[in-house]
Design a protein around this motif. Sequence first.
Motif, PDB file in Angstrom:
ATOM      1  N   PRO A   9      15.210  37.916  19.441  1.00 29.34           N
ATOM      2  CA  PRO A   9      13.900  37.079  19.674  1.00 29.34           C
ATOM      3  C   PRO A   9      14.345  35.433  20.197  1.00 29.34           C
ATOM      4  CG  PRO A   9      14.829  36.624  17.556  1.00 29.34           C
ATOM      5  CD  PRO A   9      15.858  37.439  18.253  1.00 29.34           C
ATOM      6  N   ALA A  10      13.179  34.818  20.088  1.00 27.85           N
ATOM      7  CA  ALA A  10      13.082  33.260  21.286  1.00 27.85           C
ATOM      8  C   ALA A  10      12.878  32.409  19.973  1.00 27.85           C
ATOM      9  CB  ALA A  10      11.383  33.490  21.526  1.00 27.85           C
ATOM     10  N   ALA A  11      13.219  31.822  20.751  1.00 28.29           N
ATOM     11  CA  ALA A  11      13.613  30.215  19.490  1.00 28.29           C
ATOM     12  C   ALA A  11      12.446  30.266  19.406  1.00 28.29           C
ATOM     13  CB  ALA A  11      14.328  28.827  20.475  1.00 28.29           C
ATOM     14  N   ARG A  12      12.525  29.947  17.731  1.00 29.97           N
ATOM     15  CA  ARG A  12      11.558  29.192  16.505  1.00 29.97           C
ATOM     16  C   ARG A  12      10.562  30.527  17.018  1.00 29.97           C
ATOM     17  NH1 ARG A  12      12.884  24.448  14.360  1.00 29.97           N
ATOM     18  NH2 ARG A  12      10.649  24.046  13.954  1.00 29.97           N
ATOM     19  N   ARG A  13      10.845  31.430  16.691  1.00 26.14           N
ATOM     20  CA  ARG A  13       9.610  32.009  17.485  1.00 26.14           C
ATOM     21  C   ARG A  13       8.910  32.688  15.233  1.00 26.14           C
ATOM     22  NH1 ARG A  13      10.461  38.443  18.046  1.00 26.14           N
ATOM     23  NH2 ARG A  13      11.515  38.481  15.597  1.00 26.14           N
ATOM     24  N   LYS A  14       7.645  32.528  15.006  1.00 23.87           N
ATOM     25  CA  LYS A  14       7.414  33.022  13.724  1.00 23.87           C
ATOM     26  C   LYS A  14       7.490  33.728  13.198  1.00 23.87           C
ATOM     27  CE  LYS A  14       3.326  31.969  10.692  1.00 23.87           C
ATOM     28  NZ  LYS A  14       1.283  31.225  11.135  1.00 23.87           N
ATOM     29  N   ILE A  15       8.423  34.311  12.743  1.00 21.67           N
ATOM     30  CA  ILE A  15       7.937  35.709  11.499  1.00 21.67           C
ATOM     31  C   ILE A  15       6.836  35.941  10.664  1.00 21.67           C
ATOM     32  CG2 ILE A  15       9.634  37.157   9.896  1.00 21.67           C
ATOM     33  CD1 ILE A  15      12.479  35.634  10.695  1.00 21.67           C
ATOM     34  N   THR A  16       6.025  36.768  11.131  1.00 20.13           N
ATOM     35  CA  THR A  16       5.245  37.638  10.348  1.00 20.13           C
ATOM     36  C   THR A  16       5.511  38.606  10.048  1.00 20.13           C
ATOM     37  OG1 THR A  16       3.776  38.433  12.228  1.00 20.13           O
ATOM     38  CG2 THR A  16       3.482  36.693  11.468  1.00 20.13           C
ATOM     39  N   VAL A  17       5.638  39.152   8.899  1.00 17.56           N
ATOM     40  CA  VAL A  17       5.270  40.529   7.624  1.00 17.56           C
ATOM     41  C   VAL A  17       4.033  41.058   7.304  1.00 17.56           C
ATOM     42  CG1 VAL A  17       5.802  40.876   5.764  1.00 17.56           C
ATOM     43  CG2 VAL A  17       7.223  39.230   6.735  1.00 17.56           C
ATOM     44  N   LEU A 346      24.558  37.341  14.085  1.00 20.78           N
ATOM     45  CA  LEU A 346      23.718  38.227  12.672  1.00 20.78           C
ATOM     46  C   LEU A 346      22.592  38.087  12.395  1.00 20.78           C
ATOM     47  CD1 LEU A 346      24.903  39.090   9.602  1.00 20.78           C
ATOM     48  CD2 LEU A 346      25.050  36.139   9.854  1.00 20.78           C
ATOM     49  N   HIS A 347      22.637  39.104  12.081  1.00 19.75           N
ATOM     50  CA  HIS A 347      21.126  39.146  12.011  1.00 19.75           C
ATOM     51  C   HIS A 347      21.340  39.595  10.381  1.00 19.75           C
ATOM     52  CE1 HIS A 347      20.238  41.324  16.213  1.00 19.75           C
ATOM     53  NE2 HIS A 347      20.134  40.213  15.996  1.00 19.75           N
ATOM     54  N   ILE A 348      20.207  38.465   9.491  1.00 16.18           N
ATOM     55  CA  ILE A 348      20.323  38.146   7.671  1.00 16.18           C
ATOM     56  C   ILE A 348      19.374  38.694   8.214  1.00 16.18           C
ATOM     57  CG2 ILE A 348      20.010  36.588   6.197  1.00 16.18           C
ATOM     58  CD1 ILE A 348      22.571  35.680   7.674  1.00 16.18           C
ATOM     59  N   TYR A 349      18.135  39.369   7.360  1.00 17.49           N
ATOM     60  CA  TYR A 349      17.096  40.644   6.886  1.00 17.49           C
ATOM     61  C   TYR A 349      16.681  40.366   5.439  1.00 17.49           C
ATOM     62  CZ  TYR A 349      16.214  42.689  11.186  1.00 17.49           C
ATOM     63  OH  TYR A 349      16.435  43.118  12.729  1.00 17.49           O
ATOM     64  N   GLY A 350      16.093  39.773   4.922  1.00 15.64           N
ATOM     65  CA  GLY A 350      15.840  39.888   3.712  1.00 15.64           C
ATOM     66  C   GLY A 350      14.848  38.384   3.037  1.00 15.64           C
ATOM     67  N   SER A 351      14.446  37.941   1.750  1.00 13.92           N
ATOM     68  CA  SER A 351      14.565  37.333   1.142  1.00 13.92           C
ATOM     69  C   SER A 351      14.698  36.806  -0.245  1.00 13.92           C
ATOM     70  CB  SER A 351      12.458  37.606   1.105  1.00 13.92           C
ATOM     71  OG  SER A 351      12.114  38.364   0.118  1.00 13.92           O
ATOM     72  N   GLY A 352      14.873  36.176  -1.168  1.00 11.56           N
ATOM     73  CA  GLY A 352      15.649  35.456  -1.962  1.00 11.56           C
ATOM     74  C   GLY A 352      15.122  34.469  -2.393  1.00 11.56           C
ATOM     75  N   GLU A 353      15.846  33.509  -3.538  1.00  9.96           N
ATOM     76  CA  GLU A 353      15.116  32.432  -4.229  1.00  9.96           C
ATOM     77  C   GLU A 353      15.124  31.555  -3.581  1.00  9.96           C
ATOM     78  OE1 GLU A 353      17.145  29.798  -5.239  1.00  9.96           O
ATOM     79  OE2 GLU A 353      15.476  29.175  -6.480  1.00  9.96           O
ATOM     80  N   PRO A 354      13.992  30.531  -3.216  1.00 11.78           N
ATOM     81  CA  PRO A 354      13.617  30.015  -2.267  1.00 11.78           C
ATOM     82  C   PRO A 354      15.160  28.811  -2.185  1.00 11.78           C
ATOM     83  CG  PRO A 354      11.951  29.926  -2.942  1.00 11.78           C
ATOM     84  CD  PRO A 354      13.331  30.726  -4.311  1.00 11.78           C
ATOM     85  N   GLU A 355      15.471  28.026  -3.121  1.00  6.57           N
ATOM     86  CA  GLU A 355      16.470  27.489  -3.074  1.00  6.57           C
ATOM     87  C   GLU A 355      18.198  27.080  -2.477  1.00  6.57           C
ATOM     88  OE1 GLU A 355      19.213  23.916  -6.344  1.00  6.57           O
ATOM     89  OE2 GLU A 355      17.503  25.435  -6.475  1.00  6.57           O
ATOM     90  N   PHE A 372      18.084  35.029  11.531  1.00 10.54           N
ATOM     91  CA  PHE A 372      17.056  35.062   9.622  1.00 10.54           C
ATOM     92  C   PHE A 372      15.304  35.643  10.040  1.00 10.54           C
ATOM     93  CE2 PHE A 372      19.767  33.280   6.506  1.00 10.54           C
ATOM     94  CZ  PHE A 372      20.034  32.140   6.817  1.00 10.54           C
ATOM     95  N   ARG A 373      15.283  36.472   9.840  1.00 11.07           N
ATOM     96  CA  ARG A 373      14.190  38.144  10.335  1.00 11.07           C
ATOM     97  C   ARG A 373      13.540  38.613   9.179  1.00 11.07           C
ATOM     98  NH1 ARG A 373      16.285  40.781  16.012  1.00 11.07           N
ATOM     99  NH2 ARG A 373      17.465  39.196  16.693  1.00 11.07           N
ATOM    100  N   GLY A 374      13.532  37.944   8.162  1.00 12.13           N
ATOM    101  CA  GLY A 374      12.584  38.059   7.244  1.00 12.13           C
ATOM    102  C   GLY A 374      12.512  39.159   6.174  1.00 12.13           C
ATOM    103  N   PRO A 375      11.863  40.265   5.474  1.00 12.74           N
ATOM    104  CA  PRO A 375      11.830  41.696   4.502  1.00 12.74           C
ATOM    105  C   PRO A 375      11.462  42.435   5.459  1.00 12.74           C
ATOM    106  CG  PRO A 375      10.195  39.481   3.633  1.00 12.74           C
ATOM    107  CD  PRO A 375      10.780  39.149   5.080  1.00 12.74           C
ATOM    108  N   TYR A 376      12.049  43.477   4.698  1.00 11.59           N
ATOM    109  CA  TYR A 376      12.103  44.091   5.999  1.00 11.59           C
ATOM    110  C   TYR A 376      11.734  45.485   4.797  1.00 11.59           C
ATOM    111  CZ  TYR A 376      16.446  45.072   3.032  1.00 11.59           C
ATOM    112  OH  TYR A 376      17.727  45.820   2.764  1.00 11.59           O
TER     113      TYR A 376
END
Length: 489
Positions: A9-17, A346-355, A372-376
């Motif tokens: 992905p391009a730099a700073r691409r906004k991830i949408t779900v 390294l591609h990281i998928y998922g979401s979780g505890e904000p802190e 970081f590629r967001g929830p899936y």
Amino acid sequence: MARKRIRKPAARRKITVPAARRKGITAGRRRLGRRRGPVLKRTKPVRRHAQIVTSALPVPALNLPDVPHFAPAPPSERQLSGTKLSILYLVHCFFPESYTGTEKFVLNMAKDMQRRGHRVKVATYSGLVPDDAPLAFGDVLAYEYEFEGIPVLAYRHRRHDPAQAAGIGDHSLLALAEVILTREQPNLLHVGHAMRGMEFVQAARNLGIPYVMTLTDFWFACPRSNLLRVDKQLCAGPEGGAACMMHCQIPYAADRLNVQLPLLLGASRILSPSVFLASFVKQALPDLAIEVLPHGIRPETVAPNTKSYGKGSSITIVYGGSLNEHKGVHVLIAAMAKIRARRLQLHIYGSGEPEYANKLYKAAARDARISFRGPYAEGDLPRIYQEADLAAVPSVWYENYPLALHEALAAHVPVLASNIGGMAEKIVDGLNGYTFRAGDASHLAERISMVARDPSLLNGLKDHIRAMPLPTVGVEADAYESIYFTYAR
């Protein structure tokens, strides 16, 4: 399904779900917040990152008892007659609010039984039950909905979360359970997770309804469920509640074990998807008879990865799961900081505890190789595992049957996994992946560097994986159906 490679992905691409993903099945995992970091891109990876320091976890010496594997009986006359059953599933949380492996297991079984003509319903705790819910039983509110064709009864307590209760016997929950079981008249109750719902087990026992249980974590032996002490060290077991008091300051653990044991002994059958989980719980509660029945994979949710590798091949590592500390993503990021290889991502998928997630974003902020590629959603799995050359399961707790590990193997992707619990049970070092010392970023970095130097090592691993087929959900459902017919009233 057609396979395609995913462009970086391009730099700073906004991830949408998309909305379909937000409410669909995910392989990853409980909804604990949707905050995600940006996809980052820079020209040069850096060697050091601040704020994450990891070392190998001390692993307690465990002397676990042997446990048998489940052996299905021949079909009974009742089963052969075409009789249909009514089955109520109980789980501590459920879709779309929560979607970890336990919820997916319950959904899989409910769907498969429904396809076989049985009547099914899921009873679950939910924090989303509104204050004006149509059903009220003292301090408990409830309402009904459907998820992907499965009817669901969701309930919650007005005053507190029952997961924090020391014992069993909340009068309002017990009243709800007795009313629902009397109304539904199930032939059998299947407990997928009893947290927040042991009153349903008590009510089933009171009403003479048989029940079977599937252990999906360590909750019966550990009030914290994950066998991690408050100092983040691995626990060797409750020791009758003494260890819970000493290490986690939980004064009611002994009483909790004593109260739950009669209900556990009343189960017609207790199953576990992994040997480690079954053995550990049996060590804590020796009177229980526990058998191993592995979870299955839906083959249609993954597509075989057919990549082959030469000495100069690039390597993409994929992590899919929740971004919570016990999942060990910080170990993976710390390992990447120790490796200079440029043909590594390294591609990281998922979401979780904000802190915790924010700590991960900061640790990876200067490394162009990490995104970081967001929830899936489940529908994303074929694409994700086509881009993967290695899958990582770096958990720092005793994972019992990590779903992401099995999804990767089903897609013929070798796995890097911590060497404890159910992970070590499933990954044979050098055969279908590589294990490393839990929590040890340096050891994990050595494993990754070995593959980065000679990617052709992956070819042999993939050959072995193809020769080791995993059980399917259909096979798992066959086994559970035979259990249902054996004990259903």
